[in-house]
Design a protein around this motif. Structure first.
Motif, PDB file in Angstrom:
ATOM      1  N   LEU A  47       0.743  -1.313   0.020  1.00  0.00           N
ATOM      2  CA  LEU A  47       0.032  -0.053  -0.031  1.00  0.00           C
ATOM      3  C   LEU A  47       0.766   1.272   0.105  1.00  0.00           C
ATOM      4  CD1 LEU A  47      -3.014  -1.005   2.600  1.00  0.00           C
ATOM      5  CD2 LEU A  47      -3.008  -0.512  -0.031  1.00  0.00           C
ATOM      6  N   THR A  48       2.062   1.298   0.794  1.00  0.00           N
ATOM      7  CA  THR A  48       2.697   2.435   0.649  1.00  0.00           C
ATOM      8  C   THR A  48       3.488   2.643  -0.632  1.00  0.00           C
ATOM      9  OG1 THR A  48       3.178   2.033   2.974  1.00  0.00           O
ATOM     10  CG2 THR A  48       5.077   3.292   1.767  1.00  0.00           C
ATOM     11  N   ALA A  49       3.723   1.579  -1.197  1.00  0.00           N
ATOM     12  CA  ALA A  49       4.197   1.740  -2.707  1.00  0.00           C
ATOM     13  C   ALA A  49       3.272   2.285  -3.511  1.00  0.00           C
ATOM     14  CB  ALA A  49       4.754   0.217  -3.444  1.00  0.00           C
ATOM     15  N   ILE A  50       1.827   1.860  -3.573  1.00  0.00           N
ATOM     16  CA  ILE A  50       0.969   2.434  -4.174  1.00  0.00           C
ATOM     17  C   ILE A  50       0.925   4.133  -4.031  1.00  0.00           C
ATOM     18  CG2 ILE A  50      -1.775   2.631  -4.744  1.00  0.00           C
ATOM     19  CD1 ILE A  50      -1.697  -0.223  -4.229  1.00  0.00           C
ATOM     20  N   ILE A  51       0.831   4.226  -2.690  1.00  0.00           N
ATOM     21  CA  ILE A  51       0.867   5.565  -2.075  1.00  0.00           C
ATOM     22  C   ILE A  51       1.641   6.583  -2.589  1.00  0.00           C
ATOM     23  CG2 ILE A  51       0.709   7.289  -0.161  1.00  0.00           C
ATOM     24  CD1 ILE A  51      -0.591   4.885   1.464  1.00  0.00           C
ATOM     25  N   GLU A  52       3.146   6.045  -2.609  1.00  0.00           N
ATOM     26  CA  GLU A  52       4.285   6.699  -3.029  1.00  0.00           C
ATOM     27  C   GLU A  52       4.123   6.981  -4.759  1.00  0.00           C
ATOM     28  OE1 GLU A  52       6.273   8.491  -1.321  1.00  0.00           O
ATOM     29  OE2 GLU A  52       5.135   7.865   0.303  1.00  0.00           O
ATOM     30  N   TRP A  53       3.718   6.157  -5.462  1.00  0.00           N
ATOM     31  CA  TRP A  53       3.758   6.010  -6.872  1.00  0.00           C
ATOM     32  C   TRP A  53       2.604   7.111  -7.180  1.00  0.00           C
ATOM     33  CZ3 TRP A  53      -0.783   5.236  -9.915  1.00  0.00           C
ATOM     34  CH2 TRP A  53      -0.381   5.374 -11.190  1.00  0.00           C
ATOM     35  N   SER A  54       1.473   7.151  -6.356  1.00  0.00           N
ATOM     36  CA  SER A  54       0.433   7.994  -6.721  1.00  0.00           C
ATOM     37  C   SER A  54       0.918   9.425  -6.434  1.00  0.00           C
ATOM     38  CB  SER A  54      -0.789   7.602  -5.648  1.00  0.00           C
ATOM     39  OG  SER A  54      -1.224   6.454  -5.992  1.00  0.00           O
ATOM     40  N   LYS A  55       1.632   9.731  -5.335  1.00  0.00           N
ATOM     41  CA  LYS A  55       2.006  11.017  -5.174  1.00  0.00           C
ATOM     42  C   LYS A  55       2.933  11.519  -6.261  1.00  0.00           C
ATOM     43  CE  LYS A  55       3.472  10.367  -0.661  1.00  0.00           C
ATOM     44  NZ  LYS A  55       3.857  10.497   0.626  1.00  0.00           N
ATOM     45  N   GLN A  56       3.843  10.468  -6.750  1.00  0.00           N
ATOM     46  CA  GLN A  56       4.929  11.055  -7.834  1.00  0.00           C
ATOM     47  C   GLN A  56       3.972  11.431  -9.058  1.00  0.00           C
ATOM     48  OE1 GLN A  56       7.614   7.886  -7.999  1.00  0.00           O
ATOM     49  NE2 GLN A  56       8.327   7.951  -6.128  1.00  0.00           N
ATOM     50  N   ASN A  57       2.933  10.837  -9.241  1.00  0.00           N
ATOM     51  CA  ASN A  57       2.177  10.774 -10.549  1.00  0.00           C
ATOM     52  C   ASN A  57       0.955  11.568 -10.449  1.00  0.00           C
ATOM     53  OD1 ASN A  57       3.776   8.922 -12.621  1.00  0.00           O
ATOM     54  ND2 ASN A  57       3.688   7.901 -10.533  1.00  0.00           N
ATOM     55  N   ASN A  58       0.899  12.266  -9.137  1.00  0.00           N
ATOM     56  CA  ASN A  58      -0.508  13.099  -8.970  1.00  0.00           C
ATOM     57  C   ASN A  58      -1.567  12.247  -9.337  1.00  0.00           C
ATOM     58  OD1 ASN A  58       0.716  15.397  -8.240  1.00  0.00           O
ATOM     59  ND2 ASN A  58       1.478  15.719 -10.436  1.00  0.00           N
ATOM     60  N   SER A  59      -1.762  10.951  -8.872  1.00  0.00           N
ATOM     61  CA  SER A  59      -2.982  10.125  -9.165  1.00  0.00           C
ATOM     62  C   SER A  59      -3.721  10.080  -8.019  1.00  0.00           C
ATOM     63  CB  SER A  59      -2.266   8.640  -9.332  1.00  0.00           C
ATOM     64  OG  SER A  59      -3.435   7.678  -9.540  1.00  0.00           O
TER      65      SER A  59
END
Length: 259
Positions: free
Chosen positions: A24-36
C-alpha cells in the motif's frame, strides 16, 4: 514530469499484513509521484490495515492468525485489481469504475473514497471471507468480523477531520447539516458490511464454478451502483461541484492529508 512505472512488486500477492502495508505504501508513493487520485483510497486503506494489525497484536480478536489471513486475502483483491488496472489488464467491473474516476477532475475526495469502499466492501469482502474458512467454520468467524467494525469506527472521526482540511467549509456545514461521519458509518459499516457477510454466506457452500457466476453477477450489480456514487442526481451533483471547486491543495497534498 513524466509518469513513473507502476511498482512491479504489487504483482506478487502479499503473504502477511506487514507486506500488505508495504505494498500500500508503494501505491501511495507512486500516486504522489504521478499526481494520481488512486492514492486517496490507498492512503485510507493503509490506516485501516495498521489499526487491524494493532488490534491483532493487542488480542482484540478471538483468533488473530485467522483474522490476519482474512485481512491479507481481502487486501490482495484490491492490490491485484490496482496492479491489473495500472498495467493495462482488466480487474472486476466494480474496480474499473472506481479506477476510471481517478482520471477525472470533478469527483470530490469523498466520492473517490466511497467508490473504493463500494468495490472493496460490497464485492471483495464477502469473497475474502468465503475464501478464509471452510463453510463449517464460517459462523465462528462472525464475531471477529464484527470487531473489524470497531476499527473502522475509530477512524471515521479522523477521516472527517481530513476531509475538512481539504474542504474547510465542511466544518461549518457539519454544525448545521449533520456530520460526514454519519455518511461514512452508514455506508461502510452498517449496510455494506452486513451485505458482505450475507454474500459470504451465499458463496461459502458453492462450487468454484458456481462462485464465479455468483461473483460475476454481484460485480455487475455493484458496478452499476458505482454510477450512483459518481453521478448522484442533479442536487447532489451540484453540491459536489461546489465542494470540488472549494477543495484546497493538489492531488499529492490531498494524499498526504489522508495518510
Amino acid at each position: 514530469m513524466s509518469a513513473t512505472r507502476f511498482p512491479a512488486s504489487i504483482a506478487t500477492p502479499a503473504r502477511t499484513i506487514d507486506e500488505v502495508a508495504h505494498q500500500l505504501t508503494a501505491i501511495i508513493e507512486w500516486s504522489k509521484q504521478n499526481n494520481s487520485r488512486t492514492g486517496y483510497f490507498a492512503a485510507l486503506y493503509r490506516k485501516v490495515i495498521i489499526q487491524a494489525k494493532k488490534g491483532i497484536e493487542e488480542g482484540l480478536f478471538d483468533d488473530g492468525p485467522r483474522i490476519e489471513r482474512l485481512d491479507v486475502i481481502f487486501a490482495n483483491r484490491y492490490l491485484q485489481a490496482c496492479y491489473q488496472y495500472q498495467t493495462g489488464q482488466t480487474p472486476t467491473q466494480s474496480w474499473v469504475r472506481a479506477f476510471d474516476e481517478t482520471g477525472h477532475w470533478w469527483p470530490i475526495v469523498l466520492q473517490h473514497l466511497l467508490l473504493g469502499m463500494n468495490a472493496h466492501i460490497n464485492l471483495d469482502l464477502g469473497i475474502a471471507v468465503a475464501e478464509t474458512v471452510p463453510p463449517r467454520e464460517l459462523p465462528d468467524l462472525k464475531s471477529d468480523f464484527d470487531k473489524i467494525n470497531q476499527i473502522l469506527a475509530s477512524l471515521v472521526g479522523d477521516v472527517q477531520n481530513e476531509l475538512a482540511e481539504i474542504w474547510p467549509m465542511l466544518r461549518l456545514l457539519n454544525r448545521y447539516l449533520g456530520s460526514a461521519e454519519t455518511t461514512l458509518i452508514n455506508f461502510s459499516m452498517a449496510k455494506a458490511r452486513d451485505a458482505a457477510w450475507s454474500f459470504a454466506e451465499t458463496l461459502s457452500p458453492l462450487t468454484l464454478e458456481q462462485r464465479q457466476q455468483e461473483i460475476a453477477d454481484k460485480d455487475e450489480a455493484i458496478a452499476l451502483f458505482s454510477s450512483v456514487i459518481s453521478h448522484p442526481g442533479f442536487t447532489a451533483s451540484f453540491i459536489n461541484k461546489i465542494i470540488r471547486l472549494g477543495e484546497r491543495g493538489t492531488t499529492r497534498q490531498h494524499i498526504e492529508i489522508l495518510e
